[in-house]
Design a protein around this motif. Structure first.
Motif, PDB file in Angstrom:
ATOM      1  N   MET A   1      35.169  54.906 -14.220  1.00  0.00           N
ATOM      2  CA  MET A   1      36.102  55.089 -15.330  1.00  0.00           C
ATOM      3  C   MET A   1      37.240  54.075 -15.265  1.00  0.00           C
ATOM      4  SD  MET A   1      36.141  59.250 -15.986  1.00  0.00           S
ATOM      5  CE  MET A   1      36.149  59.782 -14.262  1.00  0.00           C
TER       6      MET A   1
ATOM      7  N   ASP B   1      33.368  55.222 -20.262  1.00  0.00           N
ATOM      8  CA  ASP B   1      33.822  56.500 -20.822  1.00  0.00           C
ATOM      9  C   ASP B   1      32.688  57.511 -20.951  1.00  0.00           C
ATOM     10  OD1 ASP B   1      32.515  55.273 -22.928  1.00  0.00           O
ATOM     11  OD2 ASP B   1      34.121  55.563 -24.385  1.00  0.00           O
TER      12      ASP B   1
ATOM     13  N   ALA C   1      36.727  61.793 -20.403  1.00  0.00           N
ATOM     14  CA  ALA C   1      35.498  61.028 -20.614  1.00  0.00           C
ATOM     15  C   ALA C   1      34.336  61.994 -20.854  1.00  0.00           C
ATOM     16  CB  ALA C   1      35.222  60.128 -19.414  1.00  0.00           C
TER      17      ALA C   1
END
Length: 355
Positions: free
Chosen positions: A203, A208, A228
């Protein structure tokens, strides 16, 4: 009839039915992780429980969890053989050679090894065609990503994992030509802390959507904390992911275990290489997020339907590898044998393949 023989017969007739019945078939299982991993080993154990539920007193099962791949695995498998198990299922790629060695020592026992490729007269292999579910995962991920970057937490560089990475990328590429798939190799099947660290690292690099080939829900939980998306591995993990849960790719082992044990009981079992996918119900895609638009859901479900109905094979050419070499000609689908040896990334993947 003499008095003595009459007394013997009467004694036999008064024995409990369980004593008169044949001994149950003993079935052993060897798991690489804990049954509480909520992933791979958990789902195999759900298959074991389905086996017990189906056969009742006709079977007696046992399992050993948290078995390391290597010498520990061989000792464990041999102990199950010495304990009188009629069938032994070993459920991790690294158990392949230990299973083969023990199978040669116990020719009267039936052995089944998950995800491997070595067979013998009393040793078969089996796996779930998870790349089908991974392709659907890629389609869903490609539709929802806002950064055009997906992250994949990979366990070990074996064909099963490489196939699934490629499938995610191909599925995402179908709906998003700008997609990039980043990969972190963690060299473990189950280590929640390490898995969470890998998810956070991906991330940090802009991913995402987090996909995993490890067995705890830790990456999904990490994704939820940071807003996410995440994907459930092996079992239905929607209960861990909150709003992050995109979908789960589930392994449903119960039908295979039931059919295999029945064939051994019937004396019809033969060593083979079983590949069970979405059409057999061995792989299922569940829990597609309602956060997707109606159009997005329709697209993902259409792909799931095509895979379930065997209308589409994710590894159909033309397919090139990272170097641009043509690996699969146009209109040709890879065979199971070719897929079992996959050691290359498809064209467009920017990640480096771990050796």
């Amino acid at each position: 009839m003499t008095l003595k023989s009459g007394l013997v017969l009467a004694a036999i007739l008064t024995l409990p039915t369980s004593v008169l019945a044949d001994d149950p078939m003993k079935v052993g299982f060897v798991y690489v992780g804990p049954i509480g991993d909520h992933g791979w080993s958990y789902q195999h154990d759900q298959g074991r429980l389905a086996l017990e539920d189906h056969f009742g007193e006709k079977v007696a099962t046992t399992y050993v969890e948290n078995v390391s791949e290597g010498a520990d695995a061989e000792r464990t498998i041999r102990r199950l053989a010495q304990a009188g198990n009629d069938i032994i299922f070993t459920t991790s790629f690294g158990f392949m050679n230990p299973t083969l060695r023990v199978a040669k020592e116990y020719p009267d026992i039936t052995f089944l090894h998950a995800t491997g490729y070595k067979r013998d007269e009393n040793l078969g292999t089996y796996l779930s065609v998870t790349y089908e579910g991974r392709y659907a995962t890629g389609v869903a991920a490609g539709l929802v990503t806002e950064t055009d970057t997906l992250g994949y937490i990979a366990s070990f560089p074996i064909p099963e994992v490489i196939r699934d990475i490629n499938a995610v990328y191909l599925g995402a590429k179908e709906v998003n030509p700008d997609i990039e798939l980043k990969v972190i190799w963690v060299n473990t099947w189950f280590d929640p802390a390490k898995e969470a660290d890998a998810a956070n690292a991906l991330m940090d690099q802009g991913a995402d959507v987090i996909v995993q080939h490890t067995d705890s829900p830790a990456p999904l939980i990490a994704a939820d904390k940071r807003g996410a998306w995440g994907v459930g591995q092996a079992s239905d993990m929607r209960g861990f992911g909150g709003d992050a849960h995109l979908l789960s790719v589930v392994n449903n082992w119960g039908p295979y275990y039931i059919d295999t044990v029945q064939s051994v009981m019937d004396g019809t079992w033969e060593p083979a290489d079983y590949w069970g996918g979405m059409s057999e119900g061995t792989v299922e895609v569940v829990g597609l997020s309602e956060r997707l638009s109606a159009e997005q859901q329709e697209k993902v479900n259409s792909v799931i339907d095509a895979l379930t109905n065997d209308e589409f094979h994710p590894f159909t050419g033309p397919l090139k590898d990272q170097s641009g070499e043509l690996r699969v000609p146009a209109g040709v689908s890879m065979t199971n044998e070719e897929l079992a040896g996959m050691d290359w990334y498809v064209e467009g993947m920017t990640a480096t393949l771990s050796k």
